[in-house]
Design a protein around this motif. Structure first.
Motif, PDB file in Angstrom:
ATOM      1  N   ILE A 235       0.820  -1.213   0.000  1.00 20.18           N
ATOM      2  CA  ILE A 235       0.000   0.000   0.000  1.00 20.18           C
ATOM      3  C   ILE A 235       0.851   1.260   0.000  1.00 20.18           C
ATOM      4  N   LEU A 277      -3.769   0.188  -6.544  1.00 17.06           N
ATOM      5  CA  LEU A 277      -4.173  -0.253  -5.209  1.00 17.06           C
ATOM      6  C   LEU A 277      -5.374  -1.186  -5.293  1.00 17.06           C
ATOM      7  N   MET A 278      -6.330  -0.883  -6.154  1.00 15.12           N
ATOM      8  CA  MET A 278      -7.495  -1.764  -6.306  1.00 15.12           C
ATOM      9  C   MET A 278      -7.086  -3.143  -6.791  1.00 15.12           C
ATOM     10  N   MET A 281      -5.680  -5.088  -3.769  1.00 15.25           N
ATOM     11  CA  MET A 281      -6.488  -5.257  -2.558  1.00 15.25           C
ATOM     12  C   MET A 281      -6.780  -6.707  -2.205  1.00 15.25           C
ATOM     13  N   VAL A 284      -3.781  -7.348  -0.126  1.00 15.11           N
ATOM     14  CA  VAL A 284      -3.676  -6.481   1.048  1.00 15.11           C
ATOM     15  C   VAL A 284      -4.713  -6.853   2.100  1.00 15.11           C
ATOM     16  N   GLN A 285      -5.902  -7.261   1.682  1.00 14.71           N
ATOM     17  CA  GLN A 285      -6.962  -7.543   2.646  1.00 14.71           C
ATOM     18  C   GLN A 285      -6.677  -8.788   3.495  1.00 14.71           C
ATOM     19  N   THR A 291      -5.155  -3.209   6.276  1.00 13.95           N
ATOM     20  CA  THR A 291      -6.444  -2.608   5.902  1.00 13.95           C
ATOM     21  C   THR A 291      -6.811  -1.473   6.843  1.00 13.95           C
ATOM     22  N   LEU A 294      -4.799   1.517   5.987  1.00  8.56           N
ATOM     23  CA  LEU A 294      -5.338   2.144   4.790  1.00  8.56           C
ATOM     24  C   LEU A 294      -6.553   3.009   5.127  1.00  8.56           C
ATOM     25  N   ILE A 334     -11.906   1.850  -1.308  1.00  3.76           N
ATOM     26  CA  ILE A 334     -11.154   0.657  -1.712  1.00  3.76           C
ATOM     27  C   ILE A 334     -10.931  -0.262  -0.517  1.00  3.76           C
ATOM     28  N   ALA A 335     -10.546   0.308   0.624  1.00  5.45           N
ATOM     29  CA  ALA A 335     -10.275  -0.507   1.809  1.00  5.45           C
ATOM     30  C   ALA A 335     -11.527  -1.207   2.321  1.00  5.45           C
ATOM     31  N   GLN A 337     -13.802  -2.438   0.486  1.00  7.39           N
ATOM     32  CA  GLN A 337     -14.234  -3.385  -0.544  1.00  7.39           C
ATOM     33  C   GLN A 337     -15.442  -2.876  -1.336  1.00  7.39           C
TER      34      GLN A 337
END
Length: 619
Positions: A235, A277-278, A281, A284-285, A291, A294, A334-335, A337
């Motif tokens: 991120i 970033l999308m 994700m 990252v999630q 998260t 973010l 984005i974070a 979802q």
């Protein structure tokens, strides 16, 4: 690559090449190889190849709309068992982002012909814009993380070159350096994440990474610490590209560059960072901490950026901080979802912010001034610019019926039950953004003309045409948004949510309309107001905090390493050298030049060696 696909899809790799070819075509004029005519042929060639990119992208978008998403790849490098390929993800969202990039590049290039009409290095500017466009087109189409990182690095380089375009000014050189180094912090951390992923997953294709992440989620093989560090590294790059706290200062510094470059930077460059970033994700999630970071970064950037923008007296900086604020909302989406709503936020923001900065550029081009305390009363003299500024500002703010209103409504409607705190963040940010836009409009367009605004004719047609065209696009954006997959409908939220969004925007407008403005006192004479104003104007003293902590630490460390190098390393090297010289000087005195002396020395050495060997055997 399937031969049955339409030809525009098979040639999709040409779209990033169009931008890079514009850069190459501009070099003869940018380097001075062609001197008999001015630099405008370079601009015309760039406009031509960018127009080809827009047309080609439109054909691909229509084909994908008919036959569905496609994945294409091209062989790049093959040797033994190494097979490197360049992949392209052709979905409606990626292609819509591509059309945003190429269309905005075309509009800004036409605008730049009028804005930089007397610029002696016009060809160099268009070469850099072509480089910019090619890198952004590749980022939104790439299906490979390594290629995305490589192209993001190209964006960092092009940002440095465009911010430092007027390199004869010391402040510009400092701004370019600071922008480059700030973004490099995020790039280095992202590189660590890319290298780690290549080792763990064994592939850089996003689809393979998603499969790896799904298996990792079930097995938990990497461990919480490894997943957290990986998520934080991934991120960091988009945070730097989107000017998010604490790497947000570069966008303010970047305002030293030409305004056409600022238009692209505040509209589509930040969009590219958010799109990367999308794509990241799903990985990252896996880390709840990443998260949460973010979300915290998005909330701080959204409200903090909106507050800081309220105290800026520089016209461009007042909206650069607003860009940071809006992208903070995108990071929250984005974070949490909501990728579809995040894309709508990006499209609505990109077009409206570009129109807003075109209005800013028109003001600067006409008045040669961007200080709000020296502007005023140009609304009746520049009606087209005034109208475009209103439309662009309303498009950024959640005011009915323009694009951001529907984006805010969709997002708040999805958050009001699950995450009401972030819904409040959206409403507060919308209120503060509307306050800032109204404040700037009053300062620039209303009131009595000041010395620098008494003669302010409307801009030339090369600037007016893009402004009018983009104004129409911004007003038609709600109809365009309905065709973007996967959002089912832009009006699918309750009446109460719509009223809350509209009320927050209108309250902001009212506050901006009634707060006192003093053209001659940019700082208030009331002590507590002045303290608050200074706190916001200097970005909560973030630059000073960095100077006293990070910069001071690096400077002291550099001084220590210099002292250590001079007094320890150099002293040791000099000591060894002096010892060698002293030994050599001593040995040269024993050289007699007599052969019998040398033979005797050799015989004694042989006898001594044999004696040592004999003793060793006896032992």
């Amino acid at each position: 690559m399937s031969a049955a696909l339409p030809l525009p899809l098979q040639l999709i790799w040409l779209i990033p090449v169009y931008g890079f070819s514009g850069m190459l075509l501009s070099l003869p004029w940018a380097t001075g190889w062609i001197k008999r005519n001015g630099p405008r042929p370079a601009a015309y060639l760039n406009l031509l190849v960018t127009l080809l990119a827009v047309i080609h992208g439109s054909l691909v978008l229509r084909s994908v709309y008919e036959i569905g998403p496609q994945h294409l790849d091209l062989a790049w490098f093959q040797a033994a068992d190494l097979d490197l390929r360049i992949g392209f993800d052709l979905s409606l969202t990626n292609l819509a982002a591509l059309e945003l990039v190429t269309t905005m590049s075309l509009i800004c290039q036409v605008y730049a012909l009028g804005y930089l009409d007397k610029e002696w290095s016009l060809a160099r500017f268009y070469a850099l814009v072509g480089f910019f466009e090619g890198a952004m087109s590749g980022v939104v189409l790439s299906s490979n993380l390594f290629m995305s990182y490589f192209l993001l690095e190209m964006l960092t380089l092009s940002t440095y070159l465009l911010v430092g375009f007027w390199y004869a000014q010391p402040l510009v050189v400092t701004a370019a350096r600071d922008a480059f180094l700030t973004k490099r912090v995020g790039d280095v951390l992202l590189l660590m994440g890319v290298v780690a992923l290549s080792a763990f997953a064994g592939s850089m294709e996003f689809t393979d990474l998603y499969d790896w992440a799904g298996g990792l989620k079930d097995s938990g093989a990497l461990g919480p610490l490894g997943i957290t560090l990986l998520g934080l590294g991934l991120i960091a790059g988009p945070m730097g590209k989107c000017a998010q706290f604490p790497m947000h200062l570069w966008l303010d510094e970047a305002m030293e560059g030409p305004n056409p470059a600022s238009i692209l930077r505040n509209s589509v460059v930040v969009t590219c960072g958010a799109i990367v970033l999308m794509k990241l994700m799903p990985i990252v999630q896996l880390s709840p901490l990443a998260t949460d970071v973010l979300l915290a970064v998005g909330a701080i950037s959204a409200i903090g950026g909106a507050l800081v923008s309220l105290a800026q007296v520089d016209l461009k900086r007042a909206f650069s901080y607003s860009t940071t604020s809006y992208l903070g909302l995108v990071f929250i989406a984005i974070a949490l979802q909501r990728p579809g709503i995040a894309l709508l936020l990006l499209f609505a923001h990109g077009l409206a912010r570009a129109l807003q900065f075109m209005g800013v550029g028109s003001i600067i081009a006409t008045t040669n001034c961007q200080d709000l305390t020296e502007l005023g009363g140009i609304g009746t003299r520049m009606p087209a610019t005034s109208l475009a500024f209103i439309i662009g500002s309303a498009g950024v703010v959640g005011l009915l019926p323009l694009g951001s209103f529907w984006c805010y409504g969709l997002m708040i409607n999805s958050l009001k039950e699950s995450d009401p705190g972030f819904a409040v963040v959206f409403l507060i940010t919308n209120l503060l953004t509307a306050t800032n836009a109204t404040r700037v409009y009053r300062s620039v367009f209303l009131g009595k003309p000041l010395p620098k605004t008494k003669r302010t004719p409307e801009v030339n047609w090369l600037m007016a045409l893009p402004i009018v065209s983009l104004s129409v696009i911004v007003m038609l954006l709600p109809a365009m948004m309905q065709r973007i997959d996967p959002v089912p409908g832009i009006a699918s939220f309750s009446l109460s949510v719509g009223l809350a969004v509209a009320a927050s925007g209108l309250i902001g407008v009212v506050i901006g309309a009634v707060i006192p403005l003093d053209q001659f006192w940019s700082r208030s004479t009331t002590p507590w107001v002045r303290t608050l104003q200074d706190l916001l104007a200097y970005d909560f003293y973030t630059p000073e905090i960095y100077k006293r902590t990070v910069v001071s630490l690096v400077a002291n460390l550099a001084q220590f390493t210099r002292w250590f190098d001079l007094n320890v390393i150099k002293a040791m090297a000099d000591g060894v050298g002096n010892l060698s010289m002293a030994t050599a000087n001593g040995l040269k005195l024993s050289v007699s030049g007599k052969t019998q002396s040398y033979v005797l020395t050799v015989l004694l050495a042989i006898v001594l060696l044999l004696g040592v060997l004999q003793l060793g055997r006896g032992g």
